[in-house]
Write an enzyme that holds these catalytic residues in place. Sequence first.
Site, PDB file in Angstrom:
ATOM      1  N   TYR A 125       0.806  -1.226   0.000  1.00  0.00           N
ATOM      2  CA  TYR A 125       0.000   0.000   0.000  1.00  0.00           C
ATOM      3  C   TYR A 125       0.838   1.275   0.000  1.00  0.00           C
ATOM      4  O   TYR A 125       0.286   2.367  -0.130  1.00  0.00           O
ATOM      5  CB  TYR A 125      -0.957  -0.005   1.200  1.00  0.00           C
ATOM      6  CG  TYR A 125      -2.049  -1.050   1.086  1.00  0.00           C
ATOM      7  CD1 TYR A 125      -3.187  -0.800   0.332  1.00  0.00           C
ATOM      8  CD2 TYR A 125      -1.924  -2.296   1.701  1.00  0.00           C
ATOM      9  CE1 TYR A 125      -4.182  -1.747   0.197  1.00  0.00           C
ATOM     10  CE2 TYR A 125      -2.923  -3.258   1.580  1.00  0.00           C
ATOM     11  CZ  TYR A 125      -4.041  -2.977   0.830  1.00  0.00           C
ATOM     12  OH  TYR A 125      -5.027  -3.928   0.694  1.00  0.00           O
TER      13      TYR A 125
ATOM     14  N   ASP B 197     -25.927  -1.771  -3.861  1.00  0.00           N
ATOM     15  CA  ASP B 197     -27.313  -1.305  -4.003  1.00  0.00           C
ATOM     16  C   ASP B 197     -27.433   0.178  -3.661  1.00  0.00           C
ATOM     17  O   ASP B 197     -28.159   0.925  -4.329  1.00  0.00           O
ATOM     18  CB  ASP B 197     -28.250  -2.114  -3.081  1.00  0.00           C
ATOM     19  CG  ASP B 197     -28.532  -3.506  -3.623  1.00  0.00           C
ATOM     20  OD1 ASP B 197     -28.254  -3.769  -4.812  1.00  0.00           O
ATOM     21  OD2 ASP B 197     -29.038  -4.335  -2.842  1.00  0.00           O
TER      22      ASP B 197
ATOM     23  N   HIS C 173      -8.644   1.654  -6.227  1.00  0.00           N
ATOM     24  CA  HIS C 173      -7.864   0.770  -5.350  1.00  0.00           C
ATOM     25  C   HIS C 173      -6.408   1.156  -5.463  1.00  0.00           C
ATOM     26  O   HIS C 173      -5.915   1.402  -6.571  1.00  0.00           O
ATOM     27  CB  HIS C 173      -8.038  -0.702  -5.737  1.00  0.00           C
ATOM     28  CG  HIS C 173      -9.448  -1.153  -5.570  1.00  0.00           C
ATOM     29  ND1 HIS C 173     -10.024  -1.321  -4.348  1.00  0.00           N
ATOM     30  CD2 HIS C 173     -10.397  -1.419  -6.487  1.00  0.00           C
ATOM     31  CE1 HIS C 173     -11.281  -1.674  -4.509  1.00  0.00           C
ATOM     32  NE2 HIS C 173     -11.533  -1.744  -5.801  1.00  0.00           N
TER      33      HIS C 173
HETATM   34  C1  DHK Z   1      -7.903  -1.884  -0.110  1.00  0.00           C
HETATM   35  C2  DHK Z   1      -8.300  -2.856   0.746  1.00  0.00           C
HETATM   36  O1  DHK Z   1      -8.459  -2.602   2.041  1.00  0.00           O
HETATM   37  C3  DHK Z   1      -8.486  -4.241   0.291  1.00  0.00           C
HETATM   38  O2  DHK Z   1      -9.462  -4.919   1.043  1.00  0.00           O
HETATM   39  C4  DHK Z   1      -8.801  -4.333  -1.181  1.00  0.00           C
HETATM   40  C5  DHK Z   1      -7.861  -2.079  -1.568  1.00  0.00           C
HETATM   41  C6  DHK Z   1      -7.791  -3.529  -1.979  1.00  0.00           C
HETATM   42  C7  DHK Z   1      -6.823  -1.182  -2.223  1.00  0.00           C
HETATM   43  O3  DHK Z   1      -5.980  -1.676  -2.967  1.00  0.00           O
HETATM   44  O4  DHK Z   1      -6.889   0.025  -2.023  1.00  0.00           O
HETATM   45  O5  DHK Z   1      -8.785  -5.672  -1.580  1.00  0.00           O
END
Ligand code: DHK
Length: 160
Positions: free
Chosen positions: A35, A99, A112
């Site tokens: 991340y 929904d 993402h």
């Molecule tokens: C962030 C999350 O918390 C994951 O549950 C997803 C997503 C991916 C991201 O890549 O920002 O699967």
Amino acid sequence: MLRPEVMSHASPMPLIAVLNGPNINMLGLRQPHLYGSATLDDVEQLCAETAEQLGVAIDFRQTNGEGELITWVQEFRGRASGIIINAGGYTHTSVALMDALLASELPVIEVHITNIHRREEFRHVSYISKVAVGMIAGLGIQGYALALTAMADMISENDS
Ligand code: DHK
């Protein structure tokens, strides 16, 4: 980009909701190899700077609760011009959130930070994608800025 001279005479700046789901508050601490090192505050700052350049207003939020996320989506119906959402893990599980997004009748862009299609198979399914105009994944936090740019373009095209 919306021209300032247009903005000053016409309606107020369009509002774009930027919604974040569970664990996105852990950015910077959480699995940095996936991340990155930017925090949620950094994401908010990037979005604020991008919005200013684009001439749009944003309402930037994060919650760990599915119900709260759904309530927010409902509240933006008729109030915002579009929704950008990183629903975290609810992306892959929440029919209820899908929904709510449908019921909002707003354009939705899904973001993402990671490329969910290069990860575990359960992340390859997205309920958000079924109702989104488009999705940006795998480009880190820059995806938020790209989503805002695309949303601002879409809104100004719809208004013209
Ligand atoms: C962030 C999350 O918390 C994951 O549950 C997803 C997503 C991916 C991201 O890549 O920002 O699967």
